[in-house]
Write a protein that holds these residues in place. Sequence first.
Motif, PDB file in Angstrom:
ATOM      1  N   MET A  81       0.938  -1.364  -0.117  1.00 43.99           N
ATOM      2  CA  MET A  81      -0.054   0.097   0.108  1.00 43.99           C
ATOM      3  C   MET A  81       0.955   1.530  -0.005  1.00 43.99           C
ATOM      4  SD  MET A  81      -2.986   0.950   2.415  1.00 43.99           S
ATOM      5  CE  MET A  81      -3.585   2.369   2.660  1.00 43.99           C
ATOM      6  N   THR A  82       0.610   2.137  -0.766  1.00 46.91           N
ATOM      7  CA  THR A  82       1.317   3.442  -0.999  1.00 46.91           C
ATOM      8  C   THR A  82       0.965   4.371   0.129  1.00 46.91           C
ATOM      9  OG1 THR A  82       1.524   2.994  -3.477  1.00 46.91           O
ATOM     10  CG2 THR A  82       1.805   5.149  -2.537  1.00 46.91           C
ATOM     11  N   GLU A  83       2.029   5.168   0.773  1.00 44.14           N
ATOM     12  CA  GLU A  83       1.632   6.050   2.038  1.00 44.14           C
ATOM     13  C   GLU A  83       2.002   7.401   1.204  1.00 44.14           C
ATOM     14  OE1 GLU A  83       4.306   7.148   5.770  1.00 44.14           O
ATOM     15  OE2 GLU A  83       4.765   5.547   4.668  1.00 44.14           O
ATOM     16  N   ASP A  84       0.985   8.306   1.176  1.00 48.44           N
ATOM     17  CA  ASP A  84       1.529   9.595   0.707  1.00 48.44           C
ATOM     18  C   ASP A  84       1.799  10.329   1.748  1.00 48.44           C
ATOM     19  OD1 ASP A  84       0.330   8.978  -1.699  1.00 48.44           O
ATOM     20  OD2 ASP A  84      -1.715   9.437  -1.252  1.00 48.44           O
ATOM     21  N   VAL A  85       2.931  11.168   1.545  1.00 54.26           N
ATOM     22  CA  VAL A  85       3.581  12.130   2.493  1.00 54.26           C
ATOM     23  C   VAL A  85       3.803  13.395   1.790  1.00 54.26           C
ATOM     24  CG1 VAL A  85       5.539  12.300   3.789  1.00 54.26           C
ATOM     25  CG2 VAL A  85       4.710  10.364   3.791  1.00 54.26           C
ATOM     26  N   VAL A 137       6.521   5.156  -0.660  1.00 53.67           N
ATOM     27  CA  VAL A 137       6.218   6.571  -0.193  1.00 53.67           C
ATOM     28  C   VAL A 137       6.028   7.445  -1.478  1.00 53.67           C
ATOM     29  CG1 VAL A 137       6.821   8.508   1.159  1.00 53.67           C
ATOM     30  CG2 VAL A 137       7.452   6.143   2.130  1.00 53.67           C
ATOM     31  N   GLU A 138       4.953   7.970  -1.616  1.00 50.05           N
ATOM     32  CA  GLU A 138       4.798   9.202  -2.563  1.00 50.05           C
ATOM     33  C   GLU A 138       4.793  10.400  -1.911  1.00 50.05           C
ATOM     34  OE1 GLU A 138       4.651   8.971  -6.053  1.00 50.05           O
ATOM     35  OE2 GLU A 138       5.068   6.814  -5.856  1.00 50.05           O
ATOM     36  N   LEU A 139       5.908  11.330  -2.212  1.00 46.65           N
ATOM     37  CA  LEU A 139       5.809  12.624  -1.830  1.00 46.65           C
ATOM     38  C   LEU A 139       4.674  13.432  -2.588  1.00 46.65           C
ATOM     39  CD1 LEU A 139      10.033  13.266  -1.632  1.00 46.65           C
ATOM     40  CD2 LEU A 139       7.951  13.126   0.103  1.00 46.65           C
ATOM     41  N   GLN A 140       4.161  14.281  -1.858  1.00 47.97           N
ATOM     42  CA  GLN A 140       3.286  15.161  -2.232  1.00 47.97           C
ATOM     43  C   GLN A 140       3.958  16.643  -2.575  1.00 47.97           C
ATOM     44  OE1 GLN A 140       0.151  13.981  -3.202  1.00 47.97           O
ATOM     45  NE2 GLN A 140       1.159  12.149  -2.841  1.00 47.97           N
ATOM     46  N   LEU A 141       4.457  17.152  -3.845  1.00 47.08           N
ATOM     47  CA  LEU A 141       5.293  18.274  -4.276  1.00 47.08           C
ATOM     48  C   LEU A 141       4.409  19.160  -4.530  1.00 47.08           C
ATOM     49  CD1 LEU A 141       7.909  16.334  -5.977  1.00 47.08           C
ATOM     50  CD2 LEU A 141       7.982  16.788  -3.686  1.00 47.08           C
ATOM     51  N   ALA A 142       4.831  20.366  -4.481  1.00 43.15           N
ATOM     52  CA  ALA A 142       4.135  21.557  -4.969  1.00 43.15           C
ATOM     53  C   ALA A 142       3.677  21.344  -6.522  1.00 43.15           C
ATOM     54  CB  ALA A 142       5.150  22.917  -5.052  1.00 43.15           C
ATOM     55  N   ASP A 143       4.617  20.809  -7.414  1.00 43.02           N
ATOM     56  CA  ASP A 143       4.170  20.544  -8.774  1.00 43.02           C
ATOM     57  C   ASP A 143       3.673  19.048  -9.171  1.00 43.02           C
ATOM     58  OD1 ASP A 143       6.657  19.296  -8.560  1.00 43.02           O
ATOM     59  OD2 ASP A 143       7.662  20.273 -10.361  1.00 43.02           O
ATOM     60  N   GLY A 144       3.435  18.122  -8.148  1.00 43.52           N
ATOM     61  CA  GLY A 144       3.064  16.786  -8.430  1.00 43.52           C
ATOM     62  C   GLY A 144       3.560  15.878  -7.422  1.00 43.52           C
ATOM     63  N   GLU A 145       3.940  14.725  -7.922  1.00 41.28           N
ATOM     64  CA  GLU A 145       4.298  13.554  -6.881  1.00 41.28           C
ATOM     65  C   GLU A 145       5.539  13.227  -7.455  1.00 41.28           C
ATOM     66  OE1 GLU A 145       0.024  11.583  -5.797  1.00 41.28           O
ATOM     67  OE2 GLU A 145       1.384  10.875  -6.987  1.00 41.28           O
ATOM     68  N   ALA A 146       6.309  12.686  -6.428  1.00 42.32           N
ATOM     69  CA  ALA A 146       7.739  11.817  -6.737  1.00 42.32           C
ATOM     70  C   ALA A 146       7.738  10.635  -5.744  1.00 42.32           C
ATOM     71  CB  ALA A 146       8.697  12.707  -6.495  1.00 42.32           C
TER      72      ALA A 146
END
Length: 85
Positions: A1-5, A33-42
């Motif tokens: 399961m992916t974790e959004d941070v 872990v998916e990083l929530q960035l100012a311009d999307g995700e990484a």
Amino acid sequence: MTEDVKLSRVESRLRELSYPISRSEAAAECSDVELQLADGEANLGAVIADTGSESFDGPNELYEEVQNALPIEALGEPGQSDGDA
């Protein structure tokens, strides 16, 4: 399961790792872990895999490397906050 941070919260996530840790181990530990960035995700694991250090002695060192590996656009506009810091 992916974790959004959110990027502003990634430092606390990095503190959960056991140090010292190799780059490949850290990347594997953070591959979900998916990083929530100012311009999307990484994907945090992929960002860590792109860092220049072979290992990290602590979360602050890894956090700095992650910050350096992200494009400036990922951080948002200069002087702007994501509102939940």
